[in-house]
Design a protein around this motif. Structure first.
Motif, short mmCIF file in Angstrom:
data_model
loop_
_atom_site.label_atom_id
_atom_site.label_comp_id
_atom_site.label_asym_id
_atom_site.label_seq_id
_atom_site.Cartn_x
_atom_site.Cartn_y
_atom_site.Cartn_z
N ALA A 51 -24.55 75.75 84.99
CA ALA A 51 -23.41 74.97 84.49
C ALA A 51 -23.87 73.90 83.51
O ALA A 51 -23.18 73.60 82.53
N ASN A 52 -25.04 73.32 83.77
CA ASN A 52 -25.59 72.31 82.86
C ASN A 52 -26.52 72.93 81.82
O ASN A 52 -26.55 72.50 80.67
N ASP A 53 -27.28 73.95 82.23
CA ASP A 53 -28.18 74.63 81.29
C ASP A 53 -27.43 75.10 80.05
O ASP A 53 -27.95 75.05 78.93
N ALA A 54 -26.20 75.59 80.26
CA ALA A 54 -25.43 76.22 79.18
C ALA A 54 -24.73 75.23 78.27
O ALA A 54 -24.17 75.63 77.24
N CYS A 55 -24.72 73.95 78.62
CA CYS A 55 -24.10 72.95 77.74
C CYS A 55 -24.87 72.89 76.43
O CYS A 55 -26.10 72.84 76.42
N LEU A 56 -24.15 72.88 75.33
CA LEU A 56 -24.78 73.00 74.02
C LEU A 56 -25.46 71.71 73.57
O LEU A 56 -25.06 70.62 73.96
N PRO A 57 -26.51 71.84 72.73
CA PRO A 57 -27.11 70.65 72.11
C PRO A 57 -26.05 69.90 71.32
O PRO A 57 -25.08 70.52 70.85
N PRO A 58 -26.15 68.58 71.21
CA PRO A 58 -27.32 67.76 71.55
C PRO A 58 -27.40 67.32 73.01
O PRO A 58 -28.14 66.39 73.33
N TRP A 59 -26.61 67.93 73.90
CA TRP A 59 -26.73 67.64 75.33
C TRP A 59 -28.19 67.79 75.75
O TRP A 59 -28.81 68.83 75.56
N SER A 60 -28.75 66.72 76.31
CA SER A 60 -30.19 66.68 76.59
C SER A 60 -30.62 67.68 77.64
O SER A 60 -31.79 68.06 77.71
N GLY A 61 -29.68 68.14 78.47
CA GLY A 61 -30.05 69.06 79.53
C GLY A 61 -30.02 70.52 79.13
O GLY A 61 -30.34 71.39 79.94
N HIS A 62 -29.64 70.81 77.89
CA HIS A 62 -29.52 72.21 77.46
C HIS A 62 -30.81 72.98 77.66
O HIS A 62 -31.90 72.52 77.29
N VAL A 63 -30.68 74.16 78.28
CA VAL A 63 -31.82 75.07 78.45
C VAL A 63 -31.47 76.37 77.71
O VAL A 63 -30.49 77.03 78.05
N PRO A 64 -32.24 76.74 76.69
CA PRO A 64 -31.95 77.97 75.94
C PRO A 64 -31.86 79.18 76.87
O PRO A 64 -32.50 79.22 77.92
N LEU A 65 -31.07 80.15 76.48
CA LEU A 65 -30.79 81.30 77.34
C LEU A 65 -32.05 82.03 77.78
O LEU A 65 -32.18 82.42 78.94
N ASP A 66 -33.00 82.22 76.86
CA ASP A 66 -34.23 82.94 77.24
C ASP A 66 -35.04 82.15 78.26
O ASP A 66 -35.64 82.73 79.18
N LYS A 67 -35.06 80.83 78.12
CA LYS A 67 -35.78 79.99 79.08
C LYS A 67 -35.05 79.98 80.42
O LYS A 67 -35.68 80.02 81.49
N TYR A 68 -33.74 79.94 80.37
CA TYR A 68 -32.92 80.00 81.59
C TYR A 68 -33.21 81.30 82.35
O TYR A 68 -33.43 81.28 83.57
N GLU A 69 -33.23 82.40 81.64
CA GLU A 69 -33.54 83.69 82.28
C GLU A 69 -34.93 83.66 82.89
O GLU A 69 -35.14 84.11 84.04
N ALA A 70 -35.90 83.15 82.14
CA ALA A 70 -37.27 83.09 82.65
C ALA A 70 -37.35 82.23 83.91
O ALA A 70 -38.07 82.58 84.87
N ASN A 71 -36.63 81.12 83.93
CA ASN A 71 -36.63 80.25 85.11
C ASN A 71 -36.07 80.97 86.33
O ASN A 71 -36.65 80.93 87.42
N LEU A 72 -34.92 81.62 86.15
CA LEU A 72 -34.30 82.32 87.29
C LEU A 72 -35.18 83.45 87.79
O LEU A 72 -35.33 83.65 89.01
N ARG A 73 -35.74 84.19 86.87
CA ARG A 73 -36.62 85.30 87.28
C ARG A 73 -37.86 84.76 88.02
O ARG A 73 -38.33 85.38 88.99
N ALA A 74 -38.37 83.63 87.58
CA ALA A 74 -39.53 83.04 88.26
C ALA A 74 -39.15 82.64 89.68
O ALA A 74 -39.94 82.85 90.63
N PHE A 75 -37.97 82.07 89.86
CA PHE A 75 -37.51 81.71 91.21
C PHE A 75 -37.43 82.95 92.10
O PHE A 75 -37.93 82.96 93.23
N VAL A 76 -36.79 83.98 91.58
CA VAL A 76 -36.60 85.21 92.37
C VAL A 76 -37.94 85.86 92.69
O VAL A 76 -38.20 86.24 93.84
N GLU A 77 -38.80 85.98 91.69
CA GLU A 77 -40.10 86.62 91.90
C GLU A 77 -40.94 85.85 92.92
O GLU A 77 -41.65 86.46 93.73
N THR A 78 -40.86 84.54 92.87
CA THR A 78 -41.63 83.73 93.82
C THR A 78 -41.17 83.99 95.24
O THR A 78 -41.99 84.18 96.15
N ILE A 79 -39.87 84.01 95.46
CA ILE A 79 -39.35 84.27 96.80
C ILE A 79 -39.75 85.67 97.27
O ILE A 79 -40.22 85.86 98.40
N LEU A 80 -39.58 86.65 96.40
CA LEU A 80 -39.88 88.03 96.78
C LEU A 80 -41.36 88.24 97.09
O LEU A 80 -41.71 89.10 97.91
#
Length: 271
Positions: A85-114
């Motif tokens: 919800a915050n990652d997707a807020c567009l710049p210049p919002w300081s919390g913006h996380v680009p889509l590719d980085k967002y995907e990488a973050n989520l995949r890292a979370f999932v892979e770590t748990i698995l």
């Protein structure tokens, strides 16, 4: 003598939408799950008030995994990840996380748990970010306006930050479901919950448009803020972003249904 038996864990990992979900007034999914699994499992709210994106919360995630690896730690039954919800807020919002980085973050979370030995039975639910709710535009068209003028006005409205943010969140929601789908052939421990679509479908049904040919016309989606589009009913959002009781009720129902359909062994009477 007081029992020292530790209850298994259910971890809810997310931003303020997860934090507020433990409020009884909101009847959020955190509070609902606490009631549902009382005496059966312990709910953990893994939220940091000054961290609110998938990148900012990575250190918190690492702490959760570290605790789960403790030899004396109880098993983690379920792990929900509700971010974007915050990652997707567009710049210049300081919390913006680009889509590719967002995907990488989520995949890292999932892979770590698995891949964590202490969490070999942990089930994962990826919850999509929701839409935002932009106030309805004034219904009246300018006097003397023709179809070309109206189309030009519409295109100008679509350049506004609000609408672009709305559509960006749709893209992030689609990415979450894409990530979840990519694990279907690899494991039965990961599912996606498309809460973006659930909210949209609920609003469309309330508007009598769910089965209309143009139900998913991007110019008319609930809450998108364009002329002719209706906002969500009162009770779904407290502002443009945060949920009211109706949205939390829907999410609680969707989450419990999805979990028990996929993993009936997680039913409270089977623990």
């Amino acid at each position: 003598m007081e029992s020292t038996v530790q209850l298994p864990k259910i971890v809810l990992f997310g931003d303020s939408l997860t934090d507020w979900a433990f409020n009884e007034y909101n009847a959020g999914f955190g509070w609902v799950l606490e009631e549902e699994y009382k005496g059966k499992a312990e709910l953990t709210d893994c939220v940091c008030t000054n961290r609110y994106t998938s990148s900012m919360l990575a250190p918190n995630f690492e702490k959760i995994i570290s605790r789960a690896k403790n030899p004396n730690a109880p098993p983690t039954l379920l792990f929900t990840i509700f971010l974007g919800a915050n990652d997707a807020c567009l710049p210049p919002w300081s919390g913006h996380v680009p889509l590719d980085k967002y995907e990488a973050n989520l995949r890292a979370f999932v892979e770590t748990i698995l891949s964590t030995k202490a969490m070999t039975d942990t089930k994962i639910v990826l919850i999509t970010p929701p839409p935002i709710n932009i106030r309805e535009s004034l219904p009246d068209s300018p006097i003397g306006s023709n179809s070309e003028d109206l189309q030009a006005s519409l295109e100008e409205e679509k350049k506004a930050r609000g609408y672009r943010t709305y559509m960006n969140k749709k893209q992030y929601a689609e990415k979450v479901m894409e990530i979840a789908e990519s694990y279907v052939a690899l494991t039965d421990r990961v599912i996606g919950l498309n809460f973006w679509k659930s909210l949209i479908d609920t609003a469309l049904e309330q508007q009598g448009r769910l089965n209309a040919e143009d139900a998913y016309d991007e110019n008319k989606l609930p809450g998108c803020g364009l002329p002719g589009a209706k906002e969500f009913k009162k009770g779904f959002f407290t502002d443009g972003l945060h949920f009211g009781p109706l949205a939390y009720k829907l999410l609680s129902e969707d989450l419990i249904t999805a979990v028990l359909q996929k993993w009936p062994e997680l039913g409270k009477y089977k623990l």
